[in-house]
Design a protein around this motif. Structure first.
Motif, PDB file in Angstrom:
ATOM      1  N   ASN A 287       0.843  -1.185   0.000  1.00 48.23           N
ATOM      2  CA  ASN A 287       0.000   0.000   0.000  1.00 48.23           C
ATOM      3  C   ASN A 287       0.882   1.240   0.000  1.00 48.23           C
ATOM      4  N   SER A 288       0.391   2.327  -0.583  1.00 48.56           N
ATOM      5  CA  SER A 288       1.195   3.542  -0.666  1.00 48.56           C
ATOM      6  C   SER A 288       1.305   4.265   0.674  1.00 48.56           C
ATOM      7  N   ALA A 289       0.412   3.981   1.606  1.00 50.58           N
ATOM      8  CA  ALA A 289       0.426   4.643   2.917  1.00 50.58           C
ATOM      9  C   ALA A 289       1.311   3.863   3.887  1.00 50.58           C
ATOM     10  N   THR A 290       1.815   4.554   4.873  1.00 49.43           N
ATOM     11  CA  THR A 290       2.584   3.894   5.930  1.00 49.43           C
ATOM     12  C   THR A 290       1.647   3.086   6.818  1.00 49.43           C
ATOM     13  N   THR A 291       2.003   1.845   7.054  1.00 46.99           N
ATOM     14  CA  THR A 291       1.157   0.908   7.795  1.00 46.99           C
ATOM     15  C   THR A 291       1.907   0.377   9.010  1.00 46.99           C
ATOM     16  N   THR A 292       1.169   0.115  10.074  1.00 51.09           N
ATOM     17  CA  THR A 292       1.729  -0.537  11.261  1.00 51.09           C
ATOM     18  C   THR A 292       1.579  -2.047  11.119  1.00 51.09           C
ATOM     19  N   PHE A 293       2.684  -2.754  11.296  1.00 59.65           N
ATOM     20  CA  PHE A 293       2.624  -4.209  11.204  1.00 59.65           C
ATOM     21  C   PHE A 293       1.749  -4.778  12.325  1.00 59.65           C
ATOM     22  N   VAL A 294       2.036  -4.430  13.588  1.00 57.41           N
ATOM     23  CA  VAL A 294       1.260  -4.928  14.732  1.00 57.41           C
ATOM     24  C   VAL A 294       0.798  -3.737  15.565  1.00 57.41           C
ATOM     25  N   ARG A 295      -0.506  -3.587  15.702  1.00 61.18           N
ATOM     26  CA  ARG A 295      -1.062  -2.554  16.571  1.00 61.18           C
ATOM     27  C   ARG A 295      -1.629  -3.235  17.805  1.00 61.18           C
ATOM     28  N   ASN A 296      -1.026  -2.936  18.958  1.00 59.02           N
ATOM     29  CA  ASN A 296      -1.369  -3.596  20.213  1.00 59.02           C
ATOM     30  C   ASN A 296      -2.110  -2.624  21.116  1.00 59.02           C
TER      31      ASN A 296
END
Length: 324
Positions: A287-296
């Motif tokens: 995806n072109s947006a910055t993504t969090t791998f794991v959101r806790n």
């Protein structure tokens, strides 16, 4: 003479009582052996007496094995017996119908194994038609395919239940019309194990959504691909222990959200969370947006180690400990 007759009568009575006891024991043993050896094999197929899986479901008793010949079955079935094995022999597809407006196979019995069957095109008026609806305890699904269903597998709540999914393939499942349907959607059970399976091109919803007290996801491929629109790859909405290990995970260009791939405690923290282990996974963000791998979003520290991340992504948000 009377004494002799009395003694004879007593002797005969004792013999008869012993014989009666012997007969009763023999009957009990016979009954036990009969019941313990009464499991049958029911064969299903176009050339068989039982033409469709639903024909076998009506007759199935506890412990039976159902073998389904290769074929395309426009059918659905409700399996009420326990300790069943339901297995396709060759290429077996069951499709296009749902029972009780729920699923192609509705499993109300416990300790059921389903193997080598494809479930396709499940639709219900509630928009969550499933390939399999698990309503009993302890379900195992092996070597099976789930194609173009609203839910691949959907289960209810049973705190004693264990669900095992291995070596299976999920593609083009999912839907979001008011509420969402998912690749698999597991209710509050004791344990979910998903291993060596592929989740590909989910349409809306999540690839894996689990409210289990403990979820173990190991050795799988979970990918949106070029056309998938899934929201999360893995959603653990109520908290609970999670082991996420040795998976290949990809968020696609058309993902339903850009925020995270794996999320824990998104809706609540009602499940106790004693372990969050995320190790040796590969995560690709296409995806072109910055993504969090794991959101806790739990109060338990997530332990991340040996993960490889490609694309615009951060390893985690919330409580976490990152090792090389």
């Amino acid at each position: 003479m009377q004494n002799v007759l009395t003694i004879s009568y007593q002797i005969v009575s004792r013999i008869m009582r012993r014989k009666s006891i012997f007969i009763s024991v023999a009957i009990a043993v016979s009954t036990f052996l009969s019941s313990s050896g009464s499991a049958r094999t029911l064969q299903v197929g176009p050339e068989r007496e039982l033409k469709a899986p639903s024909d076998a479901a009506v007759l199935a008793n506890d412990g039976d094995t159902i073998l389904i010949d290769p074929g395309n079955y426009i059918d659905c079935a409700i399996w009420r017996a326990n300790h069943l094995t339901i297995e396709g022999e060759g290429n077996v597809t069951v499709r296009d119908r749902v029972c009780q407006d729920k699923a192609i196979f509705v499993i109300t019995g416990s300790d059921v194994t389903i193997r080598n069957i494809e479930f396709a095109h499940a639709r219900s008026t509630s928009k969550n038609g499933a390939g399999i609806r698990g309503e009993g305890a302890d379900l195992t699904v092996e070597d099976s395919h789930f194609v173009d269903n609203e839910d691949g597998i959907l289960t209810g709540q049973n705190p004693q239940s264990r669900i095992i999914i291995r070596d299976s393939f999920f593609t083009e499942n999912g839907k979001c019309e008011s509420d969402c349907a998912h690749g698999i959607y597991i209710g509050r059970i004791a344990l979910l194990e998903v291993s060596h399976s592929t989740f590909f091109q989910q349409y809306a919803g999540h690839h894996i959504k689990s409210r289990a007290l403990r979820t173990e996801i190991t050795g799988n491929t979970i990918r949106d691909g070029a056309a998938g629109t899934a929201s999360y790859e893995v959603d653990i909405p109520d908290g609970g222990s999670l082991v996420l290990r040795d998976n290949v995970i990809e968020k696609g260009a058309h993902a339903g959200n850009e925020f995270a791939a794996v999320t824990i405690g998104e809706e609540s923290n009602v499940n106790p969370t004693s372990e969050l282990t995320i190790d040796h996974n590969t995560f690709d963000n296409d995806n072109s947006a910055t993504t969090t791998f794991v959101r806790n979003r739990t109060a338990t520290t997530a332990e991340l180690s040996g993960n490889v991340i490609h694309g615009r992504a951060v390893a985690f948000s919330g409580l976490g400990h990152l090792q090389p």
